[in-house]
Design a protein around this motif. Structure first.
Motif, mmCIF file in Angstrom:
data_model
loop_
_atom_site.group_PDB
_atom_site.id
_atom_site.type_symbol
_atom_site.label_atom_id
_atom_site.label_comp_id
_atom_site.label_asym_id
_atom_site.label_seq_id
_atom_site.Cartn_x
_atom_site.Cartn_y
_atom_site.Cartn_z
ATOM 1 N N VAL A 98 86.258 29.090 -5.286
ATOM 2 C CA VAL A 98 86.150 29.747 -6.594
ATOM 3 C C VAL A 98 86.982 31.016 -6.579
ATOM 4 O O VAL A 98 86.949 31.759 -5.599
ATOM 5 C CB VAL A 98 84.682 30.142 -6.895
ATOM 6 N N ILE A 99 87.696 31.259 -7.644
ATOM 7 C CA ILE A 99 88.407 32.542 -7.738
ATOM 8 C C ILE A 99 87.814 33.330 -8.903
ATOM 9 O O ILE A 99 87.622 32.792 -9.994
ATOM 10 C CB ILE A 99 89.934 32.348 -7.874
ATOM 11 N N THR A 100 87.485 34.588 -8.631
ATOM 12 C CA THR A 100 86.924 35.448 -9.678
ATOM 13 C C THR A 100 87.931 36.570 -9.925
ATOM 14 O O THR A 100 88.879 36.390 -10.660
ATOM 15 C CB THR A 100 85.534 35.991 -9.263
ATOM 16 N N SER A 101 87.776 37.688 -9.214
ATOM 17 C CA SER A 101 88.725 38.786 -9.424
ATOM 18 C C SER A 101 89.961 38.628 -8.548
ATOM 19 O O SER A 101 90.975 39.281 -8.771
ATOM 20 C CB SER A 101 88.040 40.105 -9.087
ATOM 21 N N GLY A 102 89.855 37.789 -7.523
ATOM 22 C CA GLY A 102 90.994 37.593 -6.617
ATOM 23 C C GLY A 102 90.991 38.564 -5.442
ATOM 24 O O GLY A 102 91.799 38.451 -4.528
ATOM 25 N N GLU A 105 99.123 36.159 -8.896
ATOM 26 C CA GLU A 105 100.472 35.802 -9.361
ATOM 27 C C GLU A 105 101.350 37.045 -9.468
ATOM 28 O O GLU A 105 102.542 36.995 -9.186
ATOM 29 C CB GLU A 105 100.386 35.027 -10.679
ATOM 30 N N SER A 106 100.707 38.182 -9.814
ATOM 31 C CA SER A 106 101.495 39.414 -9.916
ATOM 32 C C SER A 106 101.995 39.855 -8.532
ATOM 33 O O SER A 106 102.930 40.624 -8.411
ATOM 34 C CB SER A 106 100.659 40.527 -10.557
ATOM 35 N N LYS A 107 101.330 39.361 -7.484
ATOM 36 C CA LYS A 107 101.780 39.700 -6.117
ATOM 37 C C LYS A 107 102.730 38.638 -5.578
ATOM 38 O O LYS A 107 103.060 38.626 -4.389
ATOM 39 C CB LYS A 107 100.579 39.792 -5.164
ATOM 40 N N GLY A 108 103.062 37.676 -6.434
ATOM 41 C CA GLY A 108 104.073 36.685 -6.031
ATOM 42 C C GLY A 108 103.524 35.381 -5.476
ATOM 43 O O GLY A 108 104.285 34.537 -5.010
ATOM 44 N N TYR A 109 102.212 35.194 -5.493
ATOM 45 C CA TYR A 109 101.656 33.928 -4.999
ATOM 46 C C TYR A 109 101.551 32.923 -6.139
ATOM 47 O O TYR A 109 101.321 33.317 -7.286
ATOM 48 C CB TYR A 109 100.263 34.157 -4.387
ATOM 49 N N ARG A 110 101.708 31.639 -5.797
ATOM 50 C CA ARG A 110 101.477 30.601 -6.810
ATOM 51 C C ARG A 110 100.015 30.168 -6.703
ATOM 52 O O ARG A 110 99.543 29.877 -5.592
ATOM 53 C CB ARG A 110 102.384 29.393 -6.561
ATOM 54 N N VAL A 111 99.317 30.134 -7.834
ATOM 55 C CA VAL A 111 97.900 29.755 -7.805
ATOM 56 C C VAL A 111 97.709 28.469 -8.605
ATOM 57 O O VAL A 111 98.059 28.403 -9.782
ATOM 58 C CB VAL A 111 97.004 30.873 -8.411
ATOM 59 N N HIS A 112 97.197 27.430 -7.942
ATOM 60 C CA HIS A 112 96.956 26.146 -8.608
ATOM 61 C C HIS A 112 95.449 25.992 -8.782
ATOM 62 O O HIS A 112 94.716 26.052 -7.793
ATOM 63 C CB HIS A 112 97.464 24.985 -7.742
ATOM 64 N N THR A 113 95.002 25.810 -10.011
ATOM 65 C CA THR A 113 93.547 25.678 -10.197
ATOM 66 C C THR A 113 93.228 24.308 -10.784
ATOM 67 O O THR A 113 93.912 23.834 -11.690
ATOM 68 C CB THR A 113 92.992 26.782 -11.124
ATOM 69 N N GLU A 135 88.111 32.683 -14.344
ATOM 70 C CA GLU A 135 88.900 33.360 -15.392
ATOM 71 C C GLU A 135 88.500 34.815 -15.571
ATOM 72 O O GLU A 135 88.258 35.274 -16.686
ATOM 73 C CB GLU A 135 88.771 32.618 -16.725
ATOM 74 N N GLN A 136 88.397 35.494 -14.452
ATOM 75 C CA GLN A 136 88.105 36.917 -14.548
ATOM 76 C C GLN A 136 89.209 37.738 -13.897
ATOM 77 O O GLN A 136 88.967 38.749 -13.245
ATOM 78 C CB GLN A 136 86.725 37.198 -13.941
ATOM 79 N N GLY A 137 90.427 37.262 -14.070
ATOM 80 C CA GLY A 137 91.597 38.063 -13.682
ATOM 81 C C GLY A 137 92.209 37.733 -12.336
ATOM 82 O O GLY A 137 93.297 38.213 -12.006
ATOM 83 N N GLY A 138 91.524 36.907 -11.532
ATOM 84 C CA GLY A 138 92.008 36.636 -10.170
ATOM 85 C C GLY A 138 93.366 35.965 -10.113
ATOM 86 O O GLY A 138 94.230 36.349 -9.323
#
Ligand code: S5P
Length: 452
Positions: free
Chosen positions: A119-123, A158-166, A150-153
């Motif tokens: 689960v991703i929340t704030s990241g 992504e702003s740090k350059g990682y690709r996130v697949h959900t 969907e709480q910003g994570g």
């Protein structure tokens, strides 16, 4: 594989998302709670999940797979088995002996590692984990997540350059569950508000008063119980678990003025004789204005229950105002209790009881639909339509060493919104049962008034 929506509904059945009112680790109140760990306990679902996650990914990019402990560990393992991409394990804490390694398994510097998270929340927790992997000279470019709260994570990573697949996000989950009727429009709206960062108001659930319940009561025994409670300012049922007629009658006479009902286990009276035991007991019930509750806990097919209720030496049908019954025999097994009220056993107070969530849910369906049922025995809240009777109440003890578990009157009125407390040894074992009955009556009434 079935559609993603069907797959989600299968996962949902395992209880991975609950809706209601939850306090999160951060202290924030959330209208939903997610725990994906049950997914690992269904091998077919876990395997399908691994394949759904793999399908979203550019697999050629990865030399290694790593799950964020603990919930994602079985997921990462399953993905490794399905894809033949080798698994490494990240420790939560470094070993304090030997190699002090944070990462276990076989890997080489410069390899690219796919990170798996449930689960991703704030990241924020992912942002703590990633450097621990990068520290071992491994590259992290992609993170795959089962559910995005969907709480910003996602945006943060992504702003740090990682690709996130959900795979799923909470909005699509809400849409699916609204379609299936599991969530109301109002609940979905509250979740959307919460996701927008708004402070949301939860309705404080208030209990129904005895007066309110009296206006709704259908059964004559429910009415009588509620009227007696209001007249005596008592919600106390004394459980007379004594073994002789003399003790039974003496106790009934002493505690009678303070209780709304006397609960018997009539089959433990060793010198039972209808004329000597029941006739005077009925006179005491009339004199002190209390009802008779026989705690027979019937648990058979309808025909046998009918015989147990009407025949034998006890002839319960002739004197009990209401009886307890299991509902394990199904709806029709309760048809035989024609002239009495039935209190259905929904949940038990003893340690290790088999009355689990699922059992209670099914038992409640039977209880709520049967016209003979006036209430339920339970250690959990039940709907206001029927009366809640709660045993396992004692002011002095927390248990009896034989599996019984006790709560205080205050606890059961506040947290369960119970209607009536059932007290056995707290009264009949007391040196002065009458004084004890008065004490439980007052405690119970004050706790009820406070819970309104
Ligand atoms: O779950 C239950 C259901 C019942 S009816 N747990 C219970 O303890 N009871 C009954 O309540 C039990 O059979 C006993 O008669 C009474 C509790 O007695 P105490 O001495 O432990 O207060």
């Amino acid at each position: 594989m079935e559609s993603k929506k069907e797959f989600f509904l299968e996962c949902y059945k395992l209880g991975i998302i609950k809706f209601g009112r939850f306090t999160l680790k951060s202290g924030i109140e959330s209208p939903f709670y997610v725990d994906l760990r049950p997914l690992a306990s269904d091998p077919k679902i876990l395997k399908n999940l691994a394949n759904y996650l793999l399908e979203m990914l550019p697999l050629d990019n990865f030399d290694l797979i790593c799950g964020v402990p603990y919930a994602a560990l079985p997921m990462a393992t399953a993905m490794s088995l399905e894809s033949y991409i080798p698994l490494i394990i990240k420790r939560k804490e470094a070993k304090d002996y030997g190699t002090k390694k944070m990462i276990e398994g076989i890997y080489q510097k410069g390899q690219n590692c796919l990170l798996v998270e449930d689960v991703i929340t704030s990241g924020k927790s992912l942002l703590e984990t990633i450097p621990e992997i990068e520290q071992e000279d491994l590259n992290v470019s992609d993170i795959v997540v089962v559910l995005d709260r969907e709480q910003g994570g996602k945006q943060l990573l992504e702003s740090k350059g990682y690709r996130v697949h959900t795979l799923f996000n909470i909005s699509e989950v809400c849409t699916i569950l609204q379609e299936t009727g599991d969530l109301s429009e109002e609940e979905v709206k509250r979740i959307q508000d919460f996701l927008l960062g708004n402070h949301i108001q939860f309705e404080e659930k208030t209990r129904c008063s005895y007066e309110q319940k009296l206006t709704q009561a259908q059964h004559s025994v429910s009415k009588k119980l509620l009227e007696t409670a209001l007249a005596k300012k008592s919600n106390l049922i004394a459980s007379a678990d004594v073994t002789t007629t003399q003790e039974l009658l003496a106790l009934a006479d002493k505690v009678g003025p303070h209780i709304i009902a006397l609960k018997t286990h009539i089959d433990i009276i060793s010198d039972f004789e209808y004329e000597k035991t029941i006739t005077p007991l009925k006179e005491l019930a009339a004199k002190h204005q209390f009802l008779l509750m026989e705690d027979r806990k019937f648990a058979d097919i309808g025909n046998t229950q009918e015989l147990q209720f009407t025949s034998g030496v006890f002839k319960i049908t002739d004197w009990a105002d209401f009886v307890t019954s299991q509902v394990i025999g199904g709806f029709e097994s309760l048809d035989c209790f024609k002239n009495v009220g039935v209190v259905a056993i929904i949940g038990m107070s003893s340690k290790g009881t088999l009355t689990t969530n699922n059992y209670r849910e099914e038992a409640l369906k039977v209880a709520l639909s049967h016209p003979n049922v006036i209430g339920g025995v339970s250690q959990n809240p039940i709907p206001d339509d029927i009366l809640l009777f709660t045993p396992g109440v004692n002011l002095a003890d927390s248990g009896d060493g034989k599996g019984q578990q006790y709560n205080t009157p205050e606890h059961v009125f506040k947290t369960l919104h119970t209607d009536f407390i059932i007290v056995g040894r707290g009264i009949y074992k007391s040196e002065n049962p009458e004084a004890a009955a008065v004490a439980y009556k007052n405690e119970g009434w004050n706790a009820y008034v406070k819970s309104l």
